[in-house]
Write a protein that holds these residues in place. Structure first.
Motif, PDB file in Angstrom:
ATOM      1  N   SER A 154       0.826  -1.207   0.000  1.00 23.30           N
ATOM      2  CA  SER A 154       0.000   0.000   0.000  1.00 23.30           C
ATOM      3  C   SER A 154       0.857   1.252   0.000  1.00 23.30           C
ATOM      4  O   SER A 154       1.946   1.278   0.581  1.00 23.30           O
ATOM      5  N   GLY A 171      -3.296   3.852  -2.586  1.00 18.49           N
ATOM      6  CA  GLY A 171      -3.382   2.808  -3.594  1.00 18.49           C
ATOM      7  C   GLY A 171      -2.810   1.516  -3.057  1.00 18.49           C
ATOM      8  O   GLY A 171      -1.941   1.522  -2.177  1.00 18.49           O
ATOM      9  N   THR A 172      -3.318   0.400  -3.579  1.00 12.97           N
ATOM     10  CA  THR A 172      -2.765  -0.909  -3.233  1.00 12.97           C
ATOM     11  C   THR A 172      -2.465  -1.656  -4.519  1.00 12.97           C
ATOM     12  O   THR A 172      -3.093  -1.417  -5.561  1.00 12.97           O
ATOM     13  N   VAL A 173      -1.518  -2.568  -4.440  1.00 14.66           N
ATOM     14  CA  VAL A 173      -1.118  -3.333  -5.625  1.00 14.66           C
ATOM     15  C   VAL A 173      -1.408  -4.803  -5.409  1.00 14.66           C
ATOM     16  O   VAL A 173      -0.922  -5.414  -4.442  1.00 14.66           O
ATOM     17  N   LEU A 178      -2.702  -1.430  -9.820  1.00 14.31           N
ATOM     18  CA  LEU A 178      -2.779  -0.436  -8.761  1.00 14.31           C
ATOM     19  C   LEU A 178      -4.230  -0.016  -8.635  1.00 14.31           C
ATOM     20  O   LEU A 178      -4.819   0.497  -9.587  1.00 14.31           O
ATOM     21  N   CYS A 179      -4.828  -0.253  -7.466  1.00 16.24           N
ATOM     22  CA  CYS A 179      -6.209   0.173  -7.227  1.00 16.24           C
ATOM     23  C   CYS A 179      -6.184   1.430  -6.369  1.00 16.24           C
ATOM     24  O   CYS A 179      -5.607   1.437  -5.287  1.00 16.24           O
ATOM     25  N   TRP A 205       4.479   5.172  -8.155  1.00 15.35           N
ATOM     26  CA  TRP A 205       4.752   4.266  -7.036  1.00 15.35           C
ATOM     27  C   TRP A 205       4.240   2.865  -7.362  1.00 15.35           C
ATOM     28  O   TRP A 205       4.938   1.864  -7.138  1.00 15.35           O
ATOM     29  N   GLY A 206       3.014   2.762  -7.917  1.00 18.16           N
ATOM     30  CA  GLY A 206       2.455   1.462  -8.262  1.00 18.16           C
ATOM     31  C   GLY A 206       3.324   0.717  -9.265  1.00 18.16           C
ATOM     32  O   GLY A 206       3.534  -0.500  -9.141  1.00 18.16           O
ATOM     33  N   GLN A 209       6.088  -1.018  -7.775  1.00 18.39           N
ATOM     34  CA  GLN A 209       5.662  -2.204  -7.037  1.00 18.39           C
ATOM     35  C   GLN A 209       5.214  -3.329  -7.960  1.00 18.39           C
ATOM     36  O   GLN A 209       4.701  -4.350  -7.494  1.00 18.39           O
ATOM     37  N   ALA A 211       2.968  -2.952 -10.682  1.00 17.08           N
ATOM     38  CA  ALA A 211       1.679  -2.758 -11.352  1.00 17.08           C
ATOM     39  C   ALA A 211       1.896  -2.260 -12.775  1.00 17.08           C
ATOM     40  O   ALA A 211       2.671  -1.329 -13.008  1.00 17.08           O
ATOM     41  N   VAL A 214      -3.668   0.741 -13.777  1.00 17.17           N
ATOM     42  CA  VAL A 214      -4.356   1.327 -12.642  1.00 17.17           C
ATOM     43  C   VAL A 214      -5.855   1.118 -12.818  1.00 17.17           C
ATOM     44  O   VAL A 214      -6.361   1.090 -13.944  1.00 17.17           O
TER      45      VAL A 214
END
Length: 250
Positions: A154, A171-173, A178-179, A205-206, A209, A211, A214
């Motif tokens: 996150s 956001g979370t991956v 990325l959501c 950032w996503g 990680q 992603a 999005v």
């Protein structure tokens, strides 16, 4: 990958980004329970394209939510056909909360000097989110518990000017996506580009990680939000959903 496969990946990613604190899993459906935090995590959701029969589901869901002092609410996506909608029509359920689910590839990694991103929400971020969302004390406490329970990687983002929180989101991956959640802007900073700069940084950032794209969910009547997301490459929705509420319940 076809659109249906992508849509179900998006469903799972969005569920990981905003997890219900309590859930009952039942024959391809999940009955979420969260108290004061809106419909999405206080509703019945399909877990895949072929969930169990709706005739048995509806009375079970009504009893479940009644036992917790809440109306039965069903989140109905256009990924599962019309059987549930037809059953709820017959039972007199009302319709509300039409929502679009958007998607775009992450084309570039952008980080803005005015944006900070941390793996956990600190007290200042949570207080600013409570203020910008106008949360009641009970809702703020419930929100804090949920975002601190997220298991997926996150990023909690803040756009600040002169120490003031102007825009927030996180956001979370998962599922290679990325959501984005809880995108909110201070009234004084709307239409000044703060949210776009924040989201571009979260997309960067996503990507870091893992992603490649999005996704997010936006209300169908949120014209300003949709314009923002179109400017970031999110055009036509991949799928839509709406809610059905038990008659006579608010």
């Amino acid at each position: 990958m076809n659109d249906l496969e992508l849509a179900w990946r998006m469903e799972r990613a969005c569920r990981n980004a905003w997890p219900a604190p309590r859930s009952l899993w039942l024959d391809g459906w999940v009955l979420n329970l969260a108290g004061s935090l809106g419909r999405r995590i206080n509703s019945v959701n399909a877990l895949g394209p072929a969930p169990g029969p709706v005739a048995a589901l509806v009375p079970v869901a009504e009893r479940f939510y009644a036992s917790h002092g809440q109306p039965a609410i069903f989140r109905v996506t256009d990924l599962i056909g019309q059987g549930l909608d037809q059953r709820l029509d017959d039972a007199g359920y009302t319709t509300e909360g039409r929502t679009l689910t958007l998607h775009a590839a992450i084309a570039a990694r952008t980080m803005d000097a005015a944006v900070t991103i941390t793996p956990e929400p600190d007290a200042a971020w949570l207080m600013a989110m409570s203020r910008l969302q106008d949360q009641s004390p009970d809702t703020a406490l419930a929100y804090h518990r949920i975002v601190r329970s997220i298991a997926a990687p996150s990023g909690f983002a803040a756009f600040r000017e002169d120490g003031q929180y102007c825009a927030l989101a996180y956001g979370t991956v998962s599922e290679g996506l990325l959501c984005l959640e809880s995108v909110v802007t201070d009234a004084a900073w709307r239409r000044r580009g703060a949210a776009a700069r924040l989201i571009r940084s979260l997309m960067g950032w996503g990507a870091s990680q893992g992603a490649a794209a999005v996704c997010l969910q936006v209300m169908a009547d949120n014209v300003a939000g949709q314009a923002l997301y179109r400017s970031l490459g999110m055009g036509e929705p991949v799928y839509r959903y709406h809610y059905r509420r038990q008659p006579g319940e608010r």
